[in-house]
Design a protein around this motif. Structure first.
Motif, PDB file in Angstrom:
ATOM      1  N   ARG A 133      15.979 -19.310   1.300  1.00 38.72           N
ATOM      2  CA  ARG A 133      15.646 -18.214   1.547  1.00 38.72           C
ATOM      3  C   ARG A 133      16.004 -19.263   2.861  1.00 38.72           C
ATOM      4  O   ARG A 133      16.361 -18.791   3.566  1.00 38.72           O
ATOM      5  N   LYS A 146      18.626 -18.039   5.979  1.00 35.79           N
ATOM      6  CA  LYS A 146      18.931 -17.339   6.990  1.00 35.79           C
ATOM      7  C   LYS A 146      19.431 -18.089   8.236  1.00 35.79           C
ATOM      8  O   LYS A 146      19.743 -17.387   9.167  1.00 35.79           O
ATOM      9  N   ASP A 163      13.980 -11.785   1.765  1.00 35.14           N
ATOM     10  CA  ASP A 163      14.180 -12.722   0.734  1.00 35.14           C
ATOM     11  C   ASP A 163      15.407 -12.466  -0.241  1.00 35.14           C
ATOM     12  O   ASP A 163      15.652 -13.668  -0.262  1.00 35.14           O
ATOM     13  N   HIS A 164      15.296 -11.959  -0.419  1.00 29.66           N
ATOM     14  CA  HIS A 164      16.292 -11.561  -1.543  1.00 29.66           C
ATOM     15  C   HIS A 164      18.237 -12.485  -1.471  1.00 29.66           C
ATOM     16  O   HIS A 164      18.334 -12.720  -1.846  1.00 29.66           O
ATOM     17  N   ARG A 203      17.937 -13.503   1.541  1.00 24.94           N
ATOM     18  CA  ARG A 203      18.338 -14.972   2.582  1.00 24.94           C
ATOM     19  C   ARG A 203      18.383 -15.555   1.711  1.00 24.94           C
ATOM     20  O   ARG A 203      19.319 -17.002   1.191  1.00 24.94           O
ATOM     21  N   GLU A 204      18.190 -15.651  -0.203  1.00 27.46           N
ATOM     22  CA  GLU A 204      17.754 -16.494  -1.185  1.00 27.46           C
ATOM     23  C   GLU A 204      19.493 -17.056  -1.904  1.00 27.46           C
ATOM     24  O   GLU A 204      20.139 -17.582  -1.506  1.00 27.46           O
TER      25      GLU A 204
END
Lengths: 349, 337
Positions: A234, A238, B324-325, B327-328
């Protein structure tokens, strides 16, 4: 020199120069590929190919261009003599004095944070030729020979063990009037040209290099066997998107500049987007790299990836502090773009 | 590019900045009248034949005024139906939608269990303003079904949102039939439709979010310039200036990424668009959090619109996959390169 031969060293120069005249799209590909291939940045030539070149192209005389630009392509290196001990963020407060005597100026004073000045042949120098009127009005822009009598250089040890920056001491140094860029007292405007080249073009190169260098972070994740760690993934995702946004805004900026619709503050947004992405990139590496990054290791100076993420993290401060700190850029964005009022000038203790 | 500027301009005229949350039904009628529903539809199908980027420009402007008209779910459903080449009633439905009939697509994942008897049970959440619709397009289990709301075993349940600019419903299925009669697309076609729709969904949500973020930041800065404390405008304090400058930087950078990915979105991966949507909605959230804080007490009152922006931002974060979804997913994709 190999890049000069292949025509990849100065893709941002106009087309009459060998290797110049590349489209923006071509430039981006060149920079991203250079970073992917882990090719060293042309750090020694950075100031000469960007700052000196754009200053001369936009503000220099024909004679100055003919004398200095070919020499830059042959590898002559330049440094920048702008900041002083008492003039950092408040650059217009410079005190280094130049006095006109016949056909030359006599310069005395002290400069600091000059990148690679110990190896430089020439210097872009800001001096004070008058103390009357607003402080910006008394500034003149000179091109100084670093081998001239009275110039001495002292490298500064930095936190990561590098000696990238130097102090320059000037003691009655003679600079010919023919090496003045623009008129006397008009150096502040010339300096803005130099700085805007830094915040514009160079940042496109650096942003795309950072994008190419994301594969170093990917390697690190694999080396440390964190590729199934959802938290790391994650954080990485990002970071990748933040770097993509920094590239996109650098692109947009150049598109606007070429289209003549650049606004005040745009360059500051580009610079802060890059510097914060760079900090995040290095911090990510320090985090994923773990204890290994805390051991001193042999490092390659001057590149985005020195081989040690802790050193990269320390290096990343160069972009949040140099060339107008992150805070100065925020002031420019707030006051000149968002038109939030300036604080009153005078203050009393 | 002139075309895009014109679209921004006409949307601003139709929905002026000083009227936040314009009434839903008149907004919907106006949007339909402007031809925005068929903006992306090819000209030979009766549409305007413009790009996804053009549609995103509209959503950007509607985001600024916290539009109550559910244009995003409608455009997504239209894209699904128009792309379903084997759907017998396709042309009829394209015409109905272009004439202003509202058909939403679910913007949250459906949870449906199909029984052995061909009857389905479960819930389809994320159907916006379904009270305006007679049919809804449901994407689930690798297929798309056009479900009439008066069919047996089908009922709508409104889920009251914090966000007052939109209404959302669950479709509850109890022994309902999702079969050949309701099928719009399945198999490989449904899979490619899914990606195609997802690309639009991320672009539109990002555009809505960054339009909203731009308006919210502008309102906040105007407030800081106007509000005086300690004998000076709040906007003079450097501590507040720097926060505004950082927000501006984040909004502008996210916008640059939005428009660069909106151009030729067909060539951009769904993951890259999802990650871009995650960034845009996250920036929107940050701006609106600061909006309330920087407005002080007035920002906590119901009569001031700060909270409307914040509530919309928080909801946008959750639609079509959260932070979260994406980014992962973006991390995994970058690791594979």
């Amino acid at each position: 020199m190999k890049l000069v031969g292949a025509g990849y060293a100065v893709p941002h120069w106009p087309e009459q120069w060998p290797g110049g005249g590349r489209s923006l799209a071509e430039q981006k590909v060149i920079y991203e590929e250079l970073a992917r291939a882990d090719s060293p940045r042309l750090l020694l030539s950075f100031v000469s190919t960007y700052h000196a070149a754009s200053t001369l192209m936009e503000c220099g005389s024909d004679e100055q261009r003919a004398r200095y630009l070919p020499a830059i392509l042959r590898g002559e290196t330049w440094c920048q003599g702008f900041s002083e001990p008492g003039a950092g963020s408040d650059l217009a407060a410079i005190k280094t004095k130049a006095e006109l005597r016949g056909d030359h100026y006599v310069v005395s004073g002290q400069k600091v944070w000059s990148t690679m000045a110990q190896y430089a042949d020439k210097c872009l120098l800001l001096v004070r030729t008058s103390s009357d009127g607003p402080k910006q009005a008394g500034i003149t822009f000179l091109l100084m020979d670093m081998k001239a009598k009275g110039v001495s250089v002292r490298p500064i040890n930095q936190i990561q063990g590098d000696e990238e920056f130097c102090e320059i001491f000037l003691d009655d140094v003679e600079v010919p009037v023919s090496d003045r860029v623009g008129e006397e007292g008009k150096g502040w405007v010339v300096a803005q040209t130099t700085l805007s080249s830094e915040r514009g073009l160079t940042l496109m190169e650096l942003s795309y290099r950072m994008k190419g260098a994301l594969n170093r972070a990917a390697d690190l994740i694999r080396q440390n066997k964190r590729q199934d760690d959802v938290g790391v993934l994650r954080e990485f995702g990002k970071l990748v998107t933040q770097v993509d946004a920094a590239c996109a805004i650098a692109d947009k900026f150049l598109e606007n500049r070429i289209g003549g619709v650049e606004r005040i503050g745009d360059a500051s947004i580009v610079k802060n987007s890059y510097s914060s992405a760079l900090r995040a990139y290095a911090a990510f590496g320090v985090n994923v790299g773990g204890i290994e990054e805390q051991y001193r290791a042999p490092i390659t100076f001057g590149d985005l990836n020195t081989g040690n993420w802790m050193a990269d993290f320390m290096n990343s401060y160069a972009w949040t502090i140099a060339g107008g700190s992150e805070e100065v850029q925020r002031n420019i964005i707030a006051e000149r773009m968002l038109e939030m009022p300036r604080e009153p000038k005078s203050w009393v203790l | 590019m002139i075309e895009l500027a014109e679209l921004h301009d006409s949307a601003q005229k139709a929905f002026p900045a000083d009227k936040l949350m314009p009434e839903r039904d008149t907004s919907w009628a106006l949007a339909a009248e402007m031809g925005w529903l068929m903006i992306e539809l090819p000209e030979d199908q009766g549409g305007l034949g413009l790009t996804r980027q053009a549609a995103a420009a509209i959503h950007y402007e509607l985001g600024k005024v916290l539009s109550s008209a559910p244009l995003i779910p409608a455009m997504l459903a239209l894209r699904g139906i128009a792309g379903a080449a084997d759907f017998a009633a396709r042309d009829e439905w394209i015409e109905r939608i272009c004439c202003g009939e509202y058909v939403p697509l679910n913007m949250l994942p459906a949870r449906i269990e199909a029984g052995a008897d061909g009857k389905s049970n479960g819930t389809v959440p994320g159907l916006f303003d379904a009270d305006m619709a007679s049919h809804v397009l449901v994407g689930c289990g690798g297929a798309y079904h056009l479900v009439p709301l008066d069919a047996p075993g089908v009922r709508l349940v409104e889920r009251k949102l914090w966000d007052q600019s939109r209404r959302v419903f669950d479709l509850v299925l109890e022994e309902a039939r999702l079969d050949a009669n309701t099928l719009v697309a399945d198999g490989a076609l449904a899979a490619s439709l899914h990606d195609d729709i997802a690309r639009s969904a991320h672009l539109f949500l990002a555009a809505d979010s960054l339009g909203g973020a731009t308006a919210a930041l502008e309102m906040t800065i105007d407030f800081l310039k106007m509000r005086k404390q300690f004998d000076r405008p709040l906007a003079m304090f450097q501590a507040l200036k720097h926060r505004c400058a950082d927000l501006k930087t984040q909004v502008v950078a996210a916008e640059a990424l939005l428009w660069s990915r909106a151009t030729g979105a067909e060539q951009v991966s769904v993951t890259d668009l999802g990650a871009m949507k995650a960034l845009a909605t996250d920036v929107y959230r940050r701006v609106t959090e600061e909006m309330i804080q920087l407005h002080g007490g007035i920002g906590l009152t119901d009569e001031h619109p700060c909270h409307q922006f914040m509530k919309r931002a928080m909801l946008n974060l959750q639609l079509c996959g959260g932070l979260d979804h994406w980014r992962e997913a973006a991390g995994r994709a970058a690791l594979r390169q």
